[in-house]
Motif scaffolding. Structure first.
Motif, PDB file in Angstrom:
ATOM      1  N   VAL A 239       4.461  53.162  30.949  1.00 52.80           N
ATOM      2  CA  VAL A 239       3.600  53.007  29.776  1.00 52.80           C
ATOM      3  C   VAL A 239       3.041  51.589  29.763  1.00 52.80           C
ATOM      4  O   VAL A 239       3.795  50.608  29.735  1.00 52.80           O
ATOM      5  N   ASP A 240       1.717  51.484  29.806  1.00 50.95           N
ATOM      6  CA  ASP A 240       1.038  50.190  29.779  1.00 50.95           C
ATOM      7  C   ASP A 240      -0.166  50.293  28.843  1.00 50.95           C
ATOM      8  O   ASP A 240      -1.226  50.799  29.231  1.00 50.95           O
ATOM      9  N   PRO A 241      -0.016  49.830  27.612  1.00 53.33           N
ATOM     10  CA  PRO A 241      -1.094  49.948  26.617  1.00 53.33           C
ATOM     11  C   PRO A 241      -2.403  49.296  27.052  1.00 53.33           C
ATOM     12  O   PRO A 241      -3.477  49.664  26.566  1.00 53.33           O
ATOM     13  N   THR A 242      -2.331  48.335  27.978  1.00 54.09           N
ATOM     14  CA  THR A 242      -3.549  47.624  28.381  1.00 54.09           C
ATOM     15  C   THR A 242      -4.518  48.502  29.162  1.00 54.09           C
ATOM     16  O   THR A 242      -5.685  48.145  29.319  1.00 54.09           O
ATOM     17  N   VAL A 243      -4.049  49.660  29.670  1.00 53.10           N
ATOM     18  CA  VAL A 243      -4.984  50.526  30.400  1.00 53.10           C
ATOM     19  C   VAL A 243      -5.883  51.305  29.445  1.00 53.10           C
ATOM     20  O   VAL A 243      -6.834  51.949  29.865  1.00 53.10           O
ATOM     21  N   ILE A 244      -5.542  51.282  28.165  1.00 53.10           N
ATOM     22  CA  ILE A 244      -6.309  51.882  27.054  1.00 53.10           C
ATOM     23  C   ILE A 244      -6.252  53.403  27.060  1.00 53.10           C
ATOM     24  O   ILE A 244      -5.906  54.037  26.064  1.00 53.10           O
TER      25      ILE A 244
END
Length: 277
Positions: A239-244
């Protein structure tokens, strides 16, 4: 790229010792550590490589040199492996180090099997890889074998200590840091993931998304990539929120990036190109 003689020597030697390494149990840890150390020493001493692979030198002389260099400092199985390797033919002198490194990783995988941690270590390697994707400066520093080793170790442990990785994962990560062997750091980690995947008989599929995957999504991805690869897969969700939004999927060296960030970067490049025209 290794020549045919080296590929054959590496494969046949590892196949001949596979059962012994598997049956070495908890000793595999020490054997792996010894072989990693020997890889490092030989890598930094080309004269030793040449002496131990010289086709015009009798095998008994090469074994005598090996005993002079290492002797009773290593475990018997470590010496048996090295003795077998120096008795084989090599396309290039440095290829013997590649084989020693392969044996070291094999030993660590058998230790992971013994500990019941094989999949766990593979997942942790994928986690390390994912953590480094957005840290290009850290990756470059970890790959810089011209810098002080203690500084690189401190950087690595600052990154991984809070993750409470298994000792095998830590040792593999340290090996990549201590002895990059002309590989970029992420390339080394991916190489290890690929070896663990083959060892387990399944592929590691790393899926990066802005929010957690649902069970249904994981099941569907499992079906798709099991069919695509022709064997079982393990879905490692990051999970990486920066990928949007969207997904970034990596299977081995193949990456499919359909994240919103990637699409925006592509659009930005196209705009710059059109403006330049």
């Amino acid at each position: 790229m290794r020549g045919e003689a080296s590929r054959v020597a590496d494969r046949e030697s590892r196949n001949s010792f596979a059962n012994k390494l598997r049956e070495s149990g908890s000793n595999a840890w020490e054997i792996g550590n010894e072989l990693f150390t020997i890889t490092y020493v030989f890598d930094h001493n080309p004269r030793i490589q040449r002496a131990l692979t010289d086709p015009g030198r009798p095998t008994k002389d090469k074994v005598a040199l090996l005993n002079e260099l290492i002797g009773n400092q290593a475990m018997p199985l470590t010496m048996d492996i090295l003795t077998d390797l120096v008795g084989r033919s090599w396309s290039r002198a440095r290829d013997i180090d590649n084989a020693i490194e392969d044996f070291a990783v094999d030993a660590m995988m058998y230790q992971a099997d013994c500990d019941g941690k094989t999949l766990e270590v593979a997942i942790q390697l994928a986690q390390l890889q994912s953590a480094l994707l957005n840290l290009p400066v850290v990756r470059a520093d970890l790959s810089d074998d011209q810098g002080p080793l203690n500084v690189r170790y401190e950087l690595l442990h600052a990154l991984i200590d809070s993750a409470n990785f298994d000792r095998i994962t830590v040792r593999l990560a340290e090996h990549c840091t201590r002895n990059p062997r002309n590989r970029r750091y992420l390339e080394s980690v991916q190489w290890l993931i690929n070896k663990f995947s083959r060892h387990m008989g399944e592929s590691m599929v790393t899926v990066t998304t802005a929010s957690p995957l649902s069970e249904e999504q994981i099941k569907k991805l499992n079906q798709i990539y099991a069919k695509k690869t022709g064997h079982p897969v393990h879905i490692h969700s990051v999970v990486d929120p920066t990928v949007i939004g969207g997904m970034r999927i990596q299977v081995g060296d193949e990456v499919t990036d359909n994240t919103v960030v990637a699409q925006l970067e592509t659009l930005q490049r196209k705009v710059k190109t059109s403006v330049g025209d």
